[in-house]
Design a protein around this motif. Structure first.
Motif, mmCIF file in Angstrom:
data_model
loop_
_atom_site.group_PDB
_atom_site.id
_atom_site.type_symbol
_atom_site.label_atom_id
_atom_site.label_comp_id
_atom_site.label_asym_id
_atom_site.label_seq_id
_atom_site.Cartn_x
_atom_site.Cartn_y
_atom_site.Cartn_z
ATOM 1 N N ILE A 76 17.442 26.944 -64.161
ATOM 2 C CA ILE A 76 16.061 26.480 -64.221
ATOM 3 C C ILE A 76 15.249 27.308 -63.237
ATOM 4 O O ILE A 76 15.575 27.375 -62.057
ATOM 5 N N SER A 77 14.230 27.943 -63.764
ATOM 6 C CA SER A 77 13.347 28.746 -62.912
ATOM 7 C C SER A 77 12.107 27.933 -62.585
ATOM 8 O O SER A 77 11.570 27.226 -63.439
ATOM 9 N N CYS A 78 11.660 28.046 -61.370
ATOM 10 C CA CYS A 78 10.432 27.357 -60.985
ATOM 11 C C CYS A 78 9.699 28.210 -59.963
ATOM 12 O O CYS A 78 10.275 29.098 -59.343
ATOM 13 N N ARG A 79 8.428 27.940 -59.842
ATOM 14 C CA ARG A 79 7.599 28.658 -58.878
ATOM 15 C C ARG A 79 7.117 27.687 -57.825
ATOM 16 O O ARG A 79 6.773 26.555 -58.115
ATOM 17 N N SER A 80 7.068 28.166 -56.626
ATOM 18 C CA SER A 80 6.555 27.348 -55.530
ATOM 19 C C SER A 80 5.042 27.558 -55.436
ATOM 20 O O SER A 80 4.559 28.688 -55.412
ATOM 21 N N PHE A 81 4.314 26.483 -55.386
ATOM 22 C CA PHE A 81 2.859 26.545 -55.234
ATOM 23 C C PHE A 81 2.451 26.205 -53.799
ATOM 24 O O PHE A 81 1.306 25.859 -53.550
ATOM 25 N N LYS A 82 3.396 26.338 -52.910
ATOM 26 C CA LYS A 82 3.118 26.019 -51.507
ATOM 27 C C LYS A 82 2.000 26.895 -50.952
ATOM 28 O O LYS A 82 1.126 26.426 -50.222
ATOM 29 N N ASN A 83 2.022 28.180 -51.277
ATOM 30 C CA ASN A 83 1.010 29.115 -50.775
ATOM 31 C C ASN A 83 0.036 29.543 -51.875
ATOM 32 O O ASN A 83 -0.508 30.641 -51.841
ATOM 33 N N PHE A 84 -0.188 28.674 -52.843
ATOM 34 C CA PHE A 84 -1.060 28.991 -53.970
ATOM 35 C C PHE A 84 -2.510 29.094 -53.504
ATOM 36 O O PHE A 84 -3.033 28.233 -52.816
ATOM 37 N N ASP A 85 -3.135 30.190 -53.933
ATOM 38 C CA ASP A 85 -4.553 30.410 -53.617
ATOM 39 C C ASP A 85 -5.289 30.482 -54.951
ATOM 40 O O ASP A 85 -5.183 31.473 -55.686
ATOM 41 N N ALA A 86 -6.055 29.455 -55.260
ATOM 42 C CA ALA A 86 -6.727 29.349 -56.552
ATOM 43 C C ALA A 86 -7.701 30.497 -56.781
ATOM 44 O O ALA A 86 -7.807 31.020 -57.901
ATOM 45 N N SER A 87 -8.410 30.925 -55.756
ATOM 46 C CA SER A 87 -9.384 32.010 -55.946
ATOM 47 C C SER A 87 -8.683 33.328 -56.295
ATOM 48 O O SER A 87 -9.166 34.091 -57.141
ATOM 49 N N LYS A 88 -7.538 33.607 -55.672
ATOM 50 C CA LYS A 88 -6.790 34.819 -56.012
ATOM 51 C C LYS A 88 -6.230 34.737 -57.430
ATOM 52 O O LYS A 88 -6.207 35.728 -58.161
ATOM 53 N N PHE A 89 -5.796 33.557 -57.802
ATOM 54 C CA PHE A 89 -5.271 33.354 -59.158
ATOM 55 C C PHE A 89 -6.363 33.614 -60.190
ATOM 56 O O PHE A 89 -6.146 34.314 -61.183
ATOM 57 N N LEU A 90 -7.534 33.056 -59.980
ATOM 58 C CA LEU A 90 -8.641 33.264 -60.916
ATOM 59 C C LEU A 90 -9.062 34.732 -60.955
ATOM 60 O O LEU A 90 -9.407 35.257 -62.026
ATOM 61 N N ALA A 91 -9.013 35.407 -59.819
ATOM 62 C CA ALA A 91 -9.332 36.833 -59.791
ATOM 63 C C ALA A 91 -8.303 37.625 -60.603
ATOM 64 O O ALA A 91 -8.677 38.554 -61.337
ATOM 65 N N ASP A 92 -7.035 37.266 -60.493
ATOM 66 C CA ASP A 92 -6.002 37.924 -61.294
ATOM 67 C C ASP A 92 -6.250 37.715 -62.786
ATOM 68 O O ASP A 92 -6.090 38.643 -63.586
#
Length: 118
Positions: A76-92
């Motif tokens: 099972i693969s999962c991603r950690s959102f501990k250091n998630f930056d919404a603005s960087k995600f939207l820019a990507d």
């Protein structure tokens, strides 16, 4: 007569019946009324009549030395959102050339492009 029919049935089906002690006991009679019919490919270690009943009917047990196949392990693969930056995600997301998806008609190709881009 019934015991002969059962005996013939057991032998015609090439099964065995390991219970050999009475499973119903009264003051005047005893009989085997509970059975295990086992095919030759089922390895068992012990068959028993448990004489610990609150009635005249004893339970039976069968211990096998066979186990069910173990399921294959799942990854099972999962991603950690501990250091998630919404603005960087939207820019990507803004920099992904989504118009490439429109060049394919096949859904499998679109999934491949999506997984490659994202």
């Amino acid at each position: 007569h019934l015991s002969k029919i059962l005996h013939d049935f057991v032998h015609s089906r090439l099964v065995s019946q390991p219970i050999c002690h009475p499973t119903r006991v009264s003051e005047s009679t005893s009989s085997i009324i509970d059975l295990f019919l086992i095919s030759p490919d089922v390895p068992y270690t012990q068959a028993a009549v448990l004489d610990h009943a609150i009635t005249d009917h004893y339970p039976i047990s069968l211990l096998t030395s066979w186990s069910s196949p173990k399921p294959s392990p799942k990854t099972i693969s999962c991603r950690s959102f501990k250091n998630f930056d919404a603005s960087k995600f939207l820019a990507d997301l803004d920099h992904i050339p989504w118009q490439l998806m429109d060049t394919f008609n096949d859904i499998d190709d679109k999934v491949m492009v999506f997984e490659t881009l994202f």
